[in-house]
Scaffold this motif. Structure first.
Motif, PDB file in Angstrom:
ATOM      1  N   ASN A   1     -50.757  25.945 -29.907  1.00  0.00           N
ATOM      2  CA  ASN A   1     -51.023  24.763 -30.735  1.00  0.00           C
ATOM      3  C   ASN A   1     -50.025  23.654 -30.453  1.00  0.00           C
TER       4      ASN A   1
ATOM      5  N   ASP B   1     -51.226  22.154 -27.246  1.00  0.00           N
ATOM      6  CA  ASP B   1     -52.443  21.393 -27.519  1.00  0.00           C
ATOM      7  C   ASP B   1     -52.114  20.055 -28.191  1.00  0.00           C
TER       8      ASP B   1
ATOM      9  N   LYS C   1     -54.318  24.570 -22.411  1.00  0.00           N
ATOM     10  CA  LYS C   1     -54.909  23.424 -21.723  1.00  0.00           C
ATOM     11  C   LYS C   1     -56.406  23.638 -21.485  1.00  0.00           C
ATOM     12  N   LYS C   2     -56.800  24.889 -21.212  1.00  0.00           N
ATOM     13  CA  LYS C   2     -58.212  25.193 -20.949  1.00  0.00           C
ATOM     14  C   LYS C   2     -59.060  25.162 -22.218  1.00  0.00           C
ATOM     15  N   MET C   3     -58.428  25.321 -23.400  1.00  0.00           N
ATOM     16  CA  MET C   3     -59.182  25.376 -24.654  1.00  0.00           C
ATOM     17  C   MET C   3     -60.049  24.143 -24.864  1.00  0.00           C
ATOM     18  N   ASN C   4     -59.581  22.986 -24.450  1.00  0.00           N
ATOM     19  CA  ASN C   4     -60.316  21.749 -24.674  1.00  0.00           C
ATOM     20  C   ASN C   4     -60.990  21.214 -23.420  1.00  0.00           C
ATOM     21  N   THR C   5     -61.068  22.037 -22.378  1.00  0.00           N
ATOM     22  CA  THR C   5     -61.683  21.611 -21.137  1.00  0.00           C
ATOM     23  C   THR C   5     -63.152  22.011 -21.141  1.00  0.00           C
ATOM     24  N   ILE C   6     -64.013  21.049 -20.877  1.00  0.00           N
ATOM     25  CA  ILE C   6     -65.446  21.325 -20.818  1.00  0.00           C
ATOM     26  C   ILE C   6     -65.811  21.547 -19.357  1.00  0.00           C
TER      27      ILE C   6
END
Length: 168
Positions: free
Chosen positions: A103, A106, A135-140
């Motif tokens: 977090n 993020d 970093k990958k959590m919010n990558t589409i």
């Protein structure tokens, strides 16, 4: 008015001069960093108390403590009832170490996820893995585009343009 609403009215005020608001946040981030340094020094210790007691323990105002609790709430093992919190509400600061680190990444809070105390909690490899995961959590990720002459993904064996692509 609830403590949280009072905090948000001050922290996100549209009427406050930009320089004053910037100074407010700079001061807050320094206080926040100090609390995290103390929490990370004993990461497995369950810190609990009323909002007022914790504010006194960390030498903060109740308002700043409310902001801190708002910020850390998503990283706690058991979230606190921040919406209806009063000075006498008993809260816990027992956090999930991995969730807290992710977090912080993020939130782009390098002054927090870069604290030396993290080196005692996670080795460098683990910190890098958590950083990348955050970093990958919010990558589409979009799938490969299907060309008109590609085989249809439905498995019919026909070209896409003569099968499912006909209706597209």
């Amino acid at each position: 008015m609830s403590l949280l609403q009072d905090w948000r009215d001050v922290a996100y005020s549209q009427e406050t001069d930009q320089k004053q608001l910037q100074k407010f946040w700079q001061d807050y981030f320094m206080l926040e960093k100090g609390v995290y340094e103390k929490l990370l020094a004993a990461p497995d210790e369950a810190v609990t108390g009323t909002v007022k007691e914790l504010a006194e323990k960390y030498d903060l105002s109740v308002q700043i403590m409310t902001g801190f609790l708002d910020g850390i709430n998503d990283s706690l093992k058991t979230p606190n009832p921040i919406e209806e919190m009063t000075e006498d509400t008993v809260v816990s600061l027992e956090f999930d170490k991995e969730k807290l680190y992710k977090n912080m990444v993020d939130a782009k809070a390098e002054w927090l996820y870069g604290l030396p105390a993290w080196e005692q909690i996670f080795d460098e490899e683990k910190r890098k893995a958590l950083y990348l995961e955050a970093k990958k959590m919010n990558t589409i990720v979009k799938g490969k585009k299907i060309g008109r002459n590609d085989p249809c993904p439905c498995g019919s064996g026909k070209k896409y343009k003569f099968c499912c692509g006909r209706n597209a």
